[in-house]
Design a protein around this motif. Sequence first.
Motif, PDB file in Angstrom:
ATOM      1  N   TRP A  14       0.856  -1.130  -0.002  1.00 13.15           N
ATOM      2  CA  TRP A  14      -0.010   0.216  -0.042  1.00 13.15           C
ATOM      3  C   TRP A  14       0.798   1.365   0.062  1.00 13.15           C
ATOM      4  N   ARG A  15       2.134   1.059   0.163  1.00  8.66           N
ATOM      5  CA  ARG A  15       2.992   2.209   0.040  1.00  8.66           C
ATOM      6  C   ARG A  15       3.153   2.839  -1.513  1.00  8.66           C
ATOM      7  N   PRO A  16       3.055   4.097  -1.529  1.00 10.64           N
ATOM      8  CA  PRO A  16       3.132   4.620  -2.902  1.00 10.64           C
ATOM      9  C   PRO A  16       5.182   4.640  -3.178  1.00 10.64           C
ATOM     10  N   LEU A  17       5.225   4.904  -4.634  1.00 11.71           N
ATOM     11  CA  LEU A  17       6.663   5.022  -4.755  1.00 11.71           C
ATOM     12  C   LEU A  17       7.442   6.318  -4.067  1.00 11.71           C
ATOM     13  N   ASP A  18       6.564   7.251  -3.972  1.00  9.29           N
ATOM     14  CA  ASP A  18       7.050   8.307  -3.413  1.00  9.29           C
ATOM     15  C   ASP A  18       6.856   8.494  -1.785  1.00  9.29           C
ATOM     16  N   ASP A  19       6.766   7.586  -0.969  1.00 11.19           N
ATOM     17  CA  ASP A  19       6.464   7.187   0.373  1.00 11.19           C
ATOM     18  C   ASP A  19       7.614   8.067   1.355  1.00 11.19           C
ATOM     19  N   ALA A  20       7.112   9.086   1.954  1.00  4.55           N
ATOM     20  CA  ALA A  20       8.315   9.785   2.632  1.00  4.55           C
ATOM     21  C   ALA A  20       9.050   8.866   3.701  1.00  4.55           C
ATOM     22  N   ARG A  21       8.326   7.984   4.239  1.00  3.73           N
ATOM     23  CA  ARG A  21       9.163   7.245   5.518  1.00  3.73           C
ATOM     24  C   ARG A  21      10.205   6.402   4.719  1.00  3.73           C
ATOM     25  N   LEU A  22       9.731   5.937   3.596  1.00  2.00           N
ATOM     26  CA  LEU A  22      10.694   4.741   2.981  1.00  2.00           C
ATOM     27  C   LEU A  22      11.992   5.797   2.327  1.00  2.00           C
ATOM     28  N   LEU A  23      11.688   7.032   2.057  1.00  5.91           N
ATOM     29  CA  LEU A  23      12.816   7.754   1.361  1.00  5.91           C
ATOM     30  C   LEU A  23      13.638   8.127   2.448  1.00  5.91           C
ATOM     31  N   ARG A  24      13.060   8.516   3.579  1.00  9.29           N
ATOM     32  CA  ARG A  24      13.922   9.189   4.680  1.00  9.29           C
ATOM     33  C   ARG A  24      14.992   7.911   5.347  1.00  9.29           C
ATOM     34  N   ARG A  25      14.304   6.701   5.309  1.00 15.24           N
ATOM     35  CA  ARG A  25      14.961   5.454   5.651  1.00 15.24           C
ATOM     36  C   ARG A  25      16.318   5.434   4.584  1.00 15.24           C
ATOM     37  N   TYR A  26      15.998   5.597   3.272  1.00 12.64           N
ATOM     38  CA  TYR A  26      17.191   5.325   2.367  1.00 12.64           C
ATOM     39  C   TYR A  26      18.354   6.664   2.679  1.00 12.64           C
ATOM     40  N   GLU A  27      17.684   7.889   2.817  1.00  8.56           N
ATOM     41  CA  GLU A  27      18.645   8.836   3.348  1.00  8.56           C
ATOM     42  C   GLU A  27      19.495   8.698   4.455  1.00  8.56           C
ATOM     43  N   ARG A  28      18.889   8.204   5.447  1.00 12.01           N
ATOM     44  CA  ARG A  28      19.461   7.704   7.062  1.00 12.01           C
ATOM     45  C   ARG A  28      20.546   6.826   6.622  1.00 12.01           C
ATOM     46  N   GLU A  29      20.156   5.732   5.904  1.00  8.08           N
ATOM     47  CA  GLU A  29      21.014   4.684   5.831  1.00  8.08           C
ATOM     48  C   GLU A  29      22.350   5.192   4.941  1.00  8.08           C
ATOM     49  N   ARG A  30      22.036   5.515   3.712  1.00  4.50           N
ATOM     50  CA  ARG A  30      23.210   6.113   2.963  1.00  4.50           C
ATOM     51  C   ARG A  30      23.766   7.101   3.402  1.00  4.50           C
ATOM     52  N   LYS A  31      23.451   8.019   4.065  1.00  6.70           N
ATOM     53  CA  LYS A  31      24.322   9.156   4.552  1.00  6.70           C
ATOM     54  C   LYS A  31      25.374   8.627   5.556  1.00  6.70           C
ATOM     55  N   ALA A  32      24.818   7.539   6.466  1.00  8.47           N
ATOM     56  CA  ALA A  32      25.656   6.963   7.499  1.00  8.47           C
ATOM     57  C   ALA A  32      26.840   6.207   6.759  1.00  8.47           C
ATOM     58  N   ALA A  33      26.633   5.415   5.910  1.00  7.40           N
ATOM     59  CA  ALA A  33      27.315   4.689   5.084  1.00  7.40           C
ATOM     60  C   ALA A  33      28.577   5.455   4.425  1.00  7.40           C
ATOM     61  N   THR A  34      28.231   6.723   3.977  1.00  5.86           N
ATOM     62  CA  THR A  34      29.057   7.635   3.277  1.00  5.86           C
ATOM     63  C   THR A  34      29.813   8.569   4.170  1.00  5.86           C
ATOM     64  N   LEU A  35      29.335   8.846   5.382  1.00  6.50           N
ATOM     65  CA  LEU A  35      30.036   9.389   6.308  1.00  6.50           C
ATOM     66  C   LEU A  35      31.048   8.896   6.957  1.00  6.50           C
ATOM     67  N   ALA A  36      30.891   7.505   7.014  1.00  5.51           N
ATOM     68  CA  ALA A  36      32.025   6.329   7.479  1.00  5.51           C
ATOM     69  C   ALA A  36      33.271   6.473   6.710  1.00  5.51           C
ATOM     70  N   LEU A  37      32.632   6.368   5.346  1.00  2.00           N
ATOM     71  CA  LEU A  37      34.098   6.226   4.338  1.00  2.00           C
ATOM     72  C   LEU A  37      34.627   7.423   4.014  1.00  2.00           C
ATOM     73  N   VAL A  38      33.815   8.659   4.158  1.00  2.00           N
ATOM     74  CA  VAL A  38      34.483   9.857   3.926  1.00  2.00           C
ATOM     75  C   VAL A  38      35.468  10.158   5.076  1.00  2.00           C
ATOM     76  N   GLY A  39      35.063   9.912   6.134  1.00  2.00           N
ATOM     77  CA  GLY A  39      36.034  10.307   7.390  1.00  2.00           C
ATOM     78  C   GLY A  39      37.205   9.631   7.421  1.00  2.00           C
ATOM     79  N   GLY A  40      37.265   8.021   6.891  1.00  2.00           N
ATOM     80  CA  GLY A  40      38.571   7.221   6.915  1.00  2.00           C
ATOM     81  C   GLY A  40      39.477   7.905   5.754  1.00  2.00           C
ATOM     82  N   THR A  41      38.749   8.217   4.503  1.00  2.00           N
ATOM     83  CA  THR A  41      39.635   8.696   3.231  1.00  2.00           C
ATOM     84  C   THR A  41      40.120   9.987   3.695  1.00  2.00           C
ATOM     85  N   ASP A  42      39.167  10.889   4.237  1.00  2.00           N
ATOM     86  CA  ASP A  42      39.771  12.226   4.662  1.00  2.00           C
ATOM     87  C   ASP A  42      40.914  12.291   5.630  1.00  2.00           C
ATOM     88  N   GLY A  43      40.948  11.640   6.458  1.00  2.00           N
ATOM     89  CA  GLY A  43      41.722  11.279   7.554  1.00  2.00           C
ATOM     90  C   GLY A  43      43.157  11.041   7.168  1.00  2.00           C
TER      91      GLY A  43
END
Length: 378
Positions: free
Chosen positions: A309-338
């Motif tokens: 029943w969730r549409p493709l533009d479901d805000a909860r789903l997209l926020r979950r994507y944002e949360r998960e991918r931001k965390a994965a990116t930050l971890a890698l960027v921190g190490g590379t930058d250091g």
Amino acid sequence: MAWDICIHGDGITGNTLALLLAQQRLRVGLVGSAKSAASTDVRAYALNAASRQTLQSLGAWPEAADNTSSNTQHTTPVTAVQRMQVWGDDGGQISFDARSLGQDALSWIVDVPVLEHTLHQAVAAQPLIERTTSLGPAKLHVVCEGKASALRTQLGVEFEAWPYPHHALATRLHSEQGHGGVARQWFSGGDILALLPMDGAQGHMVGVVWSTSPAQAAQFAAGEPQALAEHLSAMSHHTLGQLTPLAPAAVWPLQRAQARQWTGRSALGTWVLAGDAAHTLHPLAGQGLNLGLADVARLAALLKARDFWRPLDDARLLRRYERERKAATLALVGGTDGLQWLFSQHSSPWAQVRNWGLNQVNQTLPLKQWLAKQAMNL
Ligand SMILES: Cc1cc2nc3c(=O)[nH]c(=O)nc-3n(C[C@H](O)[C@H](O)[C@H](O)COP(=O)(O)OP(=O)(O)OC[C@H]3O[C@@H](n4cnc5c(N)ncnc54)[C@H](O)[C@@H]3O)c2cc1C
């Protein structure tokens, strides 16, 4: 055809997402610029096991390609990296070996024009994807326009960017001695030089990524290719013998950047960012596209697994994507930058610390294995 999802940007990330969504029987509009199909990119990307699996699942892994792209000068578009050897600037060394990690390869070095060509062919064979140069209405808009995305700016998204004092020069060289499937990297006087194995395990071709001052990068890119090859032979301590030029050099400015917001609603409709449009980092770890492919694989997986029943533009789903991918990116960027920061410090205590650190990690097997697995996304 009416679209379910409109993808803005037809780079590797955008093409891959289009294929992933079409596999779910979604109708996709893929908005690109009207440029000619043949790519002249001299780069070769180090892709990890997760990226390889995503592309293989789409039939878009270049190993099986017919290899007719006009810009390729060799016959083996993918080379497995069996070993990686990194040298510090004061006696530090670390090496990683695929076999000791129980893996077939640490990563795969992929010829960029061949990868692009393979993806374009796969997209052309998919009737649910419509290639276009103008955007249209859709339930969800995905912005894959790269780091300079105009649509991201139009949407008012803040893109925080920290330029590095370096540019990256890329080219291809012939090495006198075979590379043996080993990726080599040198940290030297603030510069970082990578020689990536190409054209198969027995190959004599290396993809170069040299991170150096903008002035030096511009000077060598505009100068005689032979002078560049000689400079890099010396910088790599002639480990592969004499290097000779195979392709012109190209230069990219480097920055670390991150979009503050990865999803939202606007007059356009609901939108989400992926790939370099959402984040960029230093290429020393060869992870930018790996992150972008992980973004689109995760987005496609979340859309596929959503409640009926969730549409493709479901805000909860997209926020979950944002949360998960931001965390994965930050971890890698921190190490590379250091790592980039540590090797750009010129005073001698820092030189001792970083080279000591490399040697210590090299001797601490569990830590070394953990680091390698992080980079491989296992
Ligand atoms: C020197 C160097 C070496 C690198 N090596 C590696 C590596 O070894 N491994 C790795 O994983 N990553 C590597 N990267 C990072 C990698 O290049 C990027 O992360 C990757 O290209 C991002 O892909 P993308 O599709 O998100 O964006 P892009 O490649 O920038 O593609 C964006 C696409 O959108 C199109 N576009 C832009 N604006 C519009 C518009 N308004 N309308 C329509 N279309 C538009 C563009 O034409 C382009 O085709 C390297 C980067 C550099 C600079």
